[in-house]
Design a protein around this motif. Structure first.
Motif, PDB file in Angstrom:
ATOM      1  N   ALA A   1       8.835  -0.940  -6.712  1.00  0.00           N
ATOM      2  CA  ALA A   1       9.821  -0.348  -7.327  1.00  0.00           C
ATOM      3  C   ALA A   1       9.530  -0.618  -8.318  1.00  0.00           C
ATOM      4  N   GLY A   2      10.276  -1.339  -8.706  1.00  0.00           N
ATOM      5  CA  GLY A   2      10.610  -1.825 -10.163  1.00  0.00           C
ATOM      6  C   GLY A   2       9.596  -2.323 -10.796  1.00  0.00           C
ATOM      7  N   PHE A   3       8.508  -2.439 -10.916  1.00  0.00           N
ATOM      8  CA  PHE A   3       7.142  -3.291 -10.891  1.00  0.00           C
ATOM      9  C   PHE A   3       5.849  -1.437 -11.412  1.00  0.00           C
ATOM     10  N   ALA A   4       5.810  -0.950 -10.121  1.00  0.00           N
ATOM     11  CA  ALA A   4       5.709  -0.193 -10.811  1.00  0.00           C
ATOM     12  C   ALA A   4       6.165   1.747 -11.605  1.00  0.00           C
ATOM     13  N   ILE A   5       6.960   1.637 -10.910  1.00  0.00           N
ATOM     14  CA  ILE A   5       7.849   3.079 -11.167  1.00  0.00           C
ATOM     15  C   ILE A   5       8.167   2.981 -12.967  1.00  0.00           C
TER      16      ILE A   5
ATOM     17  N   LEU B   1       0.600  -1.212   0.082  1.00  0.00           N
ATOM     18  CA  LEU B   1      -0.159   0.274   0.146  1.00  0.00           C
ATOM     19  C   LEU B   1       0.737   1.368   0.299  1.00  0.00           C
ATOM     20  N   PHE B   2       1.971   1.571   0.590  1.00  0.00           N
ATOM     21  CA  PHE B   2       2.456   2.776   0.651  1.00  0.00           C
ATOM     22  C   PHE B   2       3.591   2.893   0.100  1.00  0.00           C
ATOM     23  N   PHE B   3       4.139   1.956  -0.584  1.00  0.00           N
ATOM     24  CA  PHE B   3       5.022   2.226  -0.974  1.00  0.00           C
ATOM     25  C   PHE B   3       4.612   1.823  -2.876  1.00  0.00           C
TER      26      PHE B   3
ATOM     27  N   CYS C   1       4.922   5.384  -5.434  1.00  0.00           N
ATOM     28  CA  CYS C   1       5.182   4.731  -6.479  1.00  0.00           C
ATOM     29  C   CYS C   1       4.371   5.083  -8.172  1.00  0.00           C
ATOM     30  N   CYS C   2       3.366   4.682  -7.846  1.00  0.00           N
ATOM     31  CA  CYS C   2       2.314   5.566  -8.820  1.00  0.00           C
ATOM     32  C   CYS C   2       2.115   6.770  -9.175  1.00  0.00           C
ATOM     33  N   ALA C   3       2.574   7.034  -8.825  1.00  0.00           N
ATOM     34  CA  ALA C   3       2.736   8.880  -8.787  1.00  0.00           C
ATOM     35  C   ALA C   3       3.061   9.668 -10.248  1.00  0.00           C
ATOM     36  N   PRO C   4       4.673   8.985 -10.260  1.00  0.00           N
ATOM     37  CA  PRO C   4       5.656   9.578 -11.369  1.00  0.00           C
ATOM     38  C   PRO C   4       4.543   9.160 -13.039  1.00  0.00           C
TER      39      PRO C   4
ATOM     40  N   SER D   1      -8.276  18.886 -18.252  1.00  0.00           N
ATOM     41  CA  SER D   1      -7.567  19.064 -16.879  1.00  0.00           C
ATOM     42  C   SER D   1      -6.005  17.681 -16.807  1.00  0.00           C
ATOM     43  N   SER D   2      -5.503  18.587 -16.364  1.00  0.00           N
ATOM     44  CA  SER D   2      -4.022  17.705 -15.980  1.00  0.00           C
ATOM     45  C   SER D   2      -4.510  17.121 -14.609  1.00  0.00           C
ATOM     46  N   TRP D   3      -5.492  18.056 -13.756  1.00  0.00           N
ATOM     47  CA  TRP D   3      -5.749  17.593 -13.283  1.00  0.00           C
ATOM     48  C   TRP D   3      -6.907  16.145 -12.314  1.00  0.00           C
ATOM     49  N   LYS D   4      -7.510  15.888 -13.341  1.00  0.00           N
ATOM     50  CA  LYS D   4      -8.043  14.774 -14.379  1.00  0.00           C
ATOM     51  C   LYS D   4      -7.899  13.551 -14.929  1.00  0.00           C
ATOM     52  N   LEU D   5      -6.783  14.366 -15.473  1.00  0.00           N
ATOM     53  CA  LEU D   5      -6.052  12.834 -16.382  1.00  0.00           C
ATOM     54  C   LEU D   5      -4.781  12.493 -15.174  1.00  0.00           C
ATOM     55  N   PHE D   6      -4.470  13.060 -14.043  1.00  0.00           N
ATOM     56  CA  PHE D   6      -3.906  11.970 -13.495  1.00  0.00           C
ATOM     57  C   PHE D   6      -4.619  11.601 -12.352  1.00  0.00           C
ATOM     58  N   TRP D   7      -5.738  11.791 -12.171  1.00  0.00           N
ATOM     59  CA  TRP D   7      -6.173  10.657 -10.825  1.00  0.00           C
ATOM     60  C   TRP D   7      -6.663   9.676 -11.805  1.00  0.00           C
ATOM     61  N   ALA D   8      -6.960   9.982 -12.650  1.00  0.00           N
ATOM     62  CA  ALA D   8      -7.524   8.938 -13.584  1.00  0.00           C
ATOM     63  C   ALA D   8      -6.254   7.475 -13.989  1.00  0.00           C
ATOM     64  N   SER D   9      -5.084   8.753 -13.866  1.00  0.00           N
ATOM     65  CA  SER D   9      -4.119   6.966 -14.542  1.00  0.00           C
ATOM     66  C   SER D   9      -3.494   7.064 -12.434  1.00  0.00           C
ATOM     67  N   TYR D  10      -3.101   7.949 -11.866  1.00  0.00           N
ATOM     68  CA  TYR D  10      -3.282   7.332 -10.815  1.00  0.00           C
ATOM     69  C   TYR D  10      -3.610   5.828  -9.532  1.00  0.00           C
ATOM     70  N   LEU D  11      -5.348   6.427  -9.730  1.00  0.00           N
ATOM     71  CA  LEU D  11      -6.389   5.337  -9.912  1.00  0.00           C
ATOM     72  C   LEU D  11      -6.089   3.925 -10.142  1.00  0.00           C
ATOM     73  N   GLY D  12      -6.185   4.292 -11.534  1.00  0.00           N
ATOM     74  CA  GLY D  12      -5.907   2.988 -12.142  1.00  0.00           C
ATOM     75  C   GLY D  12      -4.751   2.273 -12.405  1.00  0.00           C
ATOM     76  N   PHE D  13      -3.895   2.679 -11.807  1.00  0.00           N
ATOM     77  CA  PHE D  13      -2.187   2.103 -11.306  1.00  0.00           C
ATOM     78  C   PHE D  13      -2.614   1.350  -9.871  1.00  0.00           C
ATOM     79  N   LEU D  14      -2.735   2.855  -9.159  1.00  0.00           N
ATOM     80  CA  LEU D  14      -3.448   2.250  -7.622  1.00  0.00           C
ATOM     81  C   LEU D  14      -4.581   1.151  -7.204  1.00  0.00           C
ATOM     82  N   LEU D  15      -5.027   1.217  -7.169  1.00  0.00           N
ATOM     83  CA  LEU D  15      -6.342   0.060  -7.176  1.00  0.00           C
ATOM     84  C   LEU D  15      -6.144  -1.167  -7.712  1.00  0.00           C
ATOM     85  N   PRO D  16      -5.919  -1.576  -8.970  1.00  0.00           N
ATOM     86  CA  PRO D  16      -5.707  -3.322  -8.672  1.00  0.00           C
ATOM     87  C   PRO D  16      -4.157  -3.091  -8.628  1.00  0.00           C
ATOM     88  N   ILE D  17      -3.060  -2.668  -8.964  1.00  0.00           N
ATOM     89  CA  ILE D  17      -1.799  -3.143  -7.999  1.00  0.00           C
ATOM     90  C   ILE D  17      -2.473  -3.775  -6.564  1.00  0.00           C
TER      91      ILE D  17
END
Length: 499
Positions: A245-249, A102-104, A108-111, A267-283
């Protein structure tokens, strides 16, 4: 004399006739190729490679598409298997494994999520954007490392998909055949390009979700009381985190490949959150599930038998055995879930090949899908029976360079280019002298390994720092590269001017 002259004329005439015939044959072949290329365009096959997308062609929407691209790419067996590494390889309990996941991954999904926001503004693929840090020729080095990483992930996914497909055939289907089936499906999707890929990713996760829900329904009772775990050590947690980290970043090096057709006013913020949740939730969810199932497998004989030799596909098939033949069908769906990841990765491989060898920019993108498949399939077959050793070594190593890459590109964009798309001269994308030399980026990345190597903890090598701390290589790679790139790039600008 006249006879000889006649013979000479005859030979010349004959040569001219053959040259004309050969030219005509080439013309016919060229015409046929052009006709086929145009025909494929009418079928929706994308031919554009690394050439930037003009602003009037950046019309794609809705922006939720990018959520499903990342969600489907990570909602598969590879995420499940990465979660099993916590208890199986690093000896962590379920709670410690899940907290580390969870925490890592929150970090790592942010970049990669942030880098997706650059695509609509610039209309460029990720490695083309990287030329504005690494230079026209210097970018070839990260491009090679990126290709190795993407091919490696495709190999791991092919192995997992082949294992799962073979596990339902009761010995009547080999891992080799399973690998080929998965690769061919992925090839078809990646060959068609952006539109077909987006459609496929929007639906590919649905059968996988149904399968995991059913697996939890029939096997969840075994997950409620995990065996007591030994206390976690900081070394084990940090080493597992390096693998995560090797998996996500590593998605950072292909992020904008999938957003360069989007409207620039998104909107960059909308695109960021769509991508961030697209990574974070399944991983996070699937990796935690993998950890819980791996711990429970030791106390469930059928699961343990299916998991023999690290066969993740066999473990999932054993979980679904209570539902009989329907369980085998569900396992087939799970085996094919990796195609969503491989197809998108093949798509980025086709682009990166053109960055690696710029002269190939004239070749249609889809041709390189065939090249990617020809590379991945035989290596997957050879490495199929050494999956866990391959996975742990690969994920740990690949995170180091990706972390250094993120630091360089991020500082270039935020500090030197002031987060301003106008500071990227989009007419210079393929003009070496109008791009940075790349010396600063390469020097910072390479020099950082002076501290990264002592901080590595691998099966074949443990550095003196890692002996005390565990593997902190990816954290050190980011920090040291960032510190070095600032003065190196400043000196480069003073020397050559801003480009």
């Amino acid at each position: 004399m006249s006879a000889n002259s006649s013979n000479v004329r005859s030979e010349k005439d004959e040569e001219a006739i053959w040259q004309k015939a050969d030219f005509g044959t080439k013309s016919i072949q060229s015409h046929r190729w052009e006709w086929l290329s145009k025909r494929m365009l009418t079928w929706g096959v994308e031919s554009r490679g690394i050439r930037p997308v003009p602003i009037d062609e950046r019309t794609d929407r809705p922006y939720s598409k990018i959520f499903f691209v990342w969600f489907s790419m990570n909602f598969n067996i590879l995420s499940f298997s990465a979660g099993t590494l916590g208890p199986v390889i690093f000896g962590l309990g379920v709670r410690d494994t899940c907290l580390t996941i969870l925490f890592f991954n929150l970090l790592c999904c942010a970049p990669p999520a942030y880098f997706t926001t650059w695509g609509p503004k610039l209309g460029m693929r990720q490695m083309i954007i990287s030329r504005y840090s690494f230079g026209y020729y210097g970018v070839i080095l990260p491009c090679i490392l990126n290709l190795i990483g993407m091919i490696g992930f495709s190999i791991l996914n092919c192995i997992l998909g082949g294992q799962a497909l073979a596990s339902v055939a009761s010995g009547n289907l080999s891992w080799t055949v399973g690998i080929v089936v998965v690769a061919v499906i992925s090839l078809l999707v990646s060959f068609c390009g952006f539109n077909v890929l987006n459609w496929y990713e929007r639906v590919a996760w649905i059968p996988v979700l149904i399968t995991y829900v059913i697996a939890l329904g029939v096997g969840g009772k075994h997950l409620s009381s995990p065996a007591p775990a030994t206390p976690a050590t900081a070394s084990a947690i940090l080493s597992f985190a390096s693998t995560l980290a090797g998996f996500a970043i590593t998605f950072s090096s292909l992020s904008s490949d999938f957003t360069s057709y989007f409207r620039p006013n998104v909107s960059s913020w909308k695109l960021f959150w769509a991508s961030y949740l697209g990574f974070l939730l399944p991983i996070v969810t699937i990796q935690c599930l993998g950890a819980a199932v791996a711990v429970a497998a030791t106390s469930v004989p059928a699961w343990n038998e299916g998991y023999a030799g690290g066969n993740v596909g066999g473990l999932l098939e054993a979980m679904l055995q209570p539902v009989g033949n329907f369980g085998k069908f569900l396992t087939v769906l799970l085996s094919l879930s990796v195609a969503a990841n491989i197809a998108a990765t093949f798509y980025s491989i086709t682009i990166n090949i053109q960055v690696f060898i710029p002269a190939l920019v004239v070749v249609p993108r889809y041709v390189f899908s065939l090249v990617a498949t020809a590379i991945v399939v035989p290596i997957s077959i050879v490495g199929a029976h050494r999956f866990y050793a391959t996975l742990i070594n690969f994920l740990s190593l690949i995170g180091y360079w990706a972390s250094a890459y993120v630091a360089i590109v991020l500082i270039e964009h935020l500090y030197f280019r002031k987060n301003d798309p106008a500071r990227y001269d989009q007419n210079s994308w393929d003009v070496p002298k109008r791009l940075p030399s790349g010396i600063a980026a390469i020097a910072a990345g390479v020099a950082s390994f002076g501290l990264v190597i002592p901080s590595m903890h691998q099966v074949w090598f443990t550095g003196p720092i890692a002996h005390a701390t565990g593997d902190i290589g990816f954290e050190v790679a980011f920090a040291v590269t960032a510190v070095l790139y600032l003065p190196f790039r400043w000196a480069e600008i003073k020397w050559r001017g801003f480009s």
